[in-house]
Design an enzyme around this catalytic site. Structure first.
Site, mmCIF file in Angstrom:
data_model
loop_
_atom_site.group_PDB
_atom_site.id
_atom_site.type_symbol
_atom_site.label_atom_id
_atom_site.label_comp_id
_atom_site.label_asym_id
_atom_site.label_seq_id
_atom_site.Cartn_x
_atom_site.Cartn_y
_atom_site.Cartn_z
ATOM 1 N N TYR A 51 6.469 -13.505 9.913
ATOM 2 C CA TYR A 51 6.846 -12.083 9.870
ATOM 3 C C TYR A 51 8.398 -11.748 9.439
ATOM 4 C CZ TYR A 51 2.244 -9.779 9.201
ATOM 5 O OH TYR A 51 1.185 -9.913 8.905
ATOM 6 N N PHE A 59 9.559 -1.472 12.602
ATOM 7 C CA PHE A 59 8.407 -1.869 13.127
ATOM 8 C C PHE A 59 8.257 -3.229 13.567
ATOM 9 C CE2 PHE A 59 7.616 -1.927 8.537
ATOM 10 C CZ PHE A 59 7.518 -3.079 8.801
ATOM 11 N N ARG A 87 -5.620 -7.827 -3.077
ATOM 12 C CA ARG A 87 -5.313 -6.459 -2.113
ATOM 13 C C ARG A 87 -5.496 -5.189 -2.038
ATOM 14 N NH1 ARG A 87 -0.082 -7.276 0.860
ATOM 15 N NH2 ARG A 87 -0.157 -4.661 0.135
ATOM 16 N N THR A 93 -1.637 0.081 2.814
ATOM 17 C CA THR A 93 -1.313 -0.418 4.372
ATOM 18 C C THR A 93 -1.782 0.191 5.503
ATOM 19 O OG1 THR A 93 0.881 -1.754 3.354
ATOM 20 C CG2 THR A 93 0.809 -1.185 5.287
ATOM 21 N N ARG A 104 -9.777 -2.348 4.195
ATOM 22 C CA ARG A 104 -8.757 -1.070 5.439
ATOM 23 C C ARG A 104 -9.313 -0.225 5.773
ATOM 24 N NH1 ARG A 104 -3.287 -3.353 3.671
ATOM 25 N NH2 ARG A 104 -3.035 -5.215 5.232
ATOM 26 N N ASN A 114 -4.346 -2.841 10.561
ATOM 27 C CA ASN A 114 -5.046 -2.961 9.640
ATOM 28 C C ASN A 114 -5.824 -3.372 9.610
ATOM 29 O OD1 ASN A 114 -2.812 -4.624 9.318
ATOM 30 N ND2 ASN A 114 -1.635 -2.792 7.745
ATOM 31 N N HIS A 117 -4.542 -9.200 6.266
ATOM 32 C CA HIS A 117 -3.553 -9.845 5.859
ATOM 33 C C HIS A 117 -3.533 -9.375 4.645
ATOM 34 C CE1 HIS A 117 0.435 -10.761 4.969
ATOM 35 N NE2 HIS A 117 -0.149 -11.917 5.010
ATOM 36 N N GLU A 128 3.282 -19.071 3.055
ATOM 37 C CA GLU A 128 1.662 -18.321 4.004
ATOM 38 C C GLU A 128 0.289 -19.586 4.157
ATOM 39 O OE1 GLU A 128 3.028 -13.922 3.409
ATOM 40 O OE2 GLU A 128 1.215 -14.789 3.328
HETATM 41 P P1 IDP Z 1 0.879 -4.965 3.980
HETATM 42 O O1 IDP Z 1 0.085 -5.856 5.617
HETATM 43 O O2 IDP Z 1 0.452 -3.808 3.384
HETATM 44 O O3 IDP Z 1 1.654 -6.618 2.971
HETATM 45 P P2 IDP Z 1 3.695 -4.375 4.601
HETATM 46 O O4 IDP Z 1 5.121 -3.699 4.363
HETATM 47 O O5 IDP Z 1 3.749 -6.134 3.874
HETATM 48 O O6 IDP Z 1 2.607 -4.530 4.278
HETATM 49 O O7 IDP Z 1 3.775 -4.544 6.480
HETATM 50 C C1 IDP Z 1 3.249 -5.551 7.377
HETATM 51 C C2 IDP Z 1 2.514 -5.194 8.051
HETATM 52 O O8 IDP Z 1 3.535 -4.080 9.252
HETATM 53 C C3 IDP Z 1 1.119 -4.620 8.039
HETATM 54 O O9 IDP Z 1 -0.021 -4.783 7.506
HETATM 55 C C4 IDP Z 1 1.289 -3.887 9.055
HETATM 56 O O10 IDP Z 1 0.490 -4.200 10.100
HETATM 57 C C5 IDP Z 1 2.354 -3.568 9.744
HETATM 58 N N1 IDP Z 1 3.391 -1.940 9.949
HETATM 59 C C6 IDP Z 1 3.696 -1.707 8.434
HETATM 60 N N2 IDP Z 1 4.487 -0.786 7.872
HETATM 61 C C7 IDP Z 1 3.886 -0.067 9.796
HETATM 62 C C8 IDP Z 1 5.017 0.863 10.160
HETATM 63 O O11 IDP Z 1 4.785 1.807 9.532
HETATM 64 N N3 IDP Z 1 4.343 1.357 11.506
HETATM 65 C C9 IDP Z 1 3.716 0.014 12.547
HETATM 66 N N4 IDP Z 1 2.979 -1.213 11.667
HETATM 67 C C10 IDP Z 1 3.561 -1.009 10.583
HETATM 68 MG MG MG Z 2 3.178 -7.521 2.521
#
Ligand code: IDP
Ligand code: MG
Length: 139
Positions: A51, A59, A87, A93, A104, A114, A117, A128
């Site tokens: 990540y 976060f 997606r 998310t 989700r 959530n 991934h 990845e």
């Molecule tokens: P995505 O998984 O839908 O692509 P990203 O913005 O890439 O979302 O964020 C990666 C991961 O980080 C998310 O799937 C979630 O597990 C975590 N995440 C994203 N936003 C937050 C937040 O505001 N608080 C805590 N964890 C978060």
């Molecule tokens: Mg992402």
């Protein structure tokens, strides 16, 4: 040009809750073929690397701790238009904003935990997938 592979992880919350089977069933029923799959656990160091693009986000620390908190399932999936279609299948998310019928919406418990991934681009899907699987582990 869109390629036909994406990368996914079933995250620690979903594995701990016994949802590997339910999520895998949804993935297969949506028309994705599993071309590689591994039950494994990230160290904090490896989660931090995976990540790394989020290192500046507030976060990031929570995300690294969470993603190394228990076993996960990593997989490479194949389907036409794989990245975008996956997606759509997983949903937003934040599960509170995820569409009905998405993985989700059904399985995620919070914006952090959530459930799954999904890669956000063809380039990242390849990066990845390479992070977890060697050439000999994909079929
Ligand atoms: P995505 O998984 O839908 O692509 P990203 O913005 O890439 O979302 O964020 C990666 C991961 O980080 C998310 O799937 C979630 O597990 C975590 N995440 C994203 N936003 C937050 C937040 O505001 N608080 C805590 N964890 C978060
Ligand atoms: Mg992402």
């Amino acid at each position: 040009m869109a390629t036909n592979r994406t990368f996914t992880m079933i995250k620690p919350d979903a594995v701990a809750a016994g949802n590997i089977g339910g999520i895998t069933k949804m993935i297969e029923e949506a028309g994705f073929r599993i071309v590689a799959m591994k039950y494994t656990k990230l160290t904090a160091e490896l989660a931090g690397k995976f990540y790394e693009v989020h290192a500046e986000r507030p976060f990031y620390g929570e995300l690294v701790t969470y993603m190394s908190s228990g076993p996960i399932v990593a997989a490479i999936l194949e389907k036409d238009n794989a990245v975008a279609d996956f997606r759509t299948l997983i949903g937003a998310t934040n599960p509170a904003e995820a569409a009905e019928g998405t993985i989700r919406k059904i399985y995620a418990t919070s914006i952090a935990a959530n459930a799954v991934h999904g890669s956000d681009s063809d380039d990242n899907a390849a990066i990845e997938g390479n992070f977890y699987f060697s050439q000999l582990e994909r079929f």
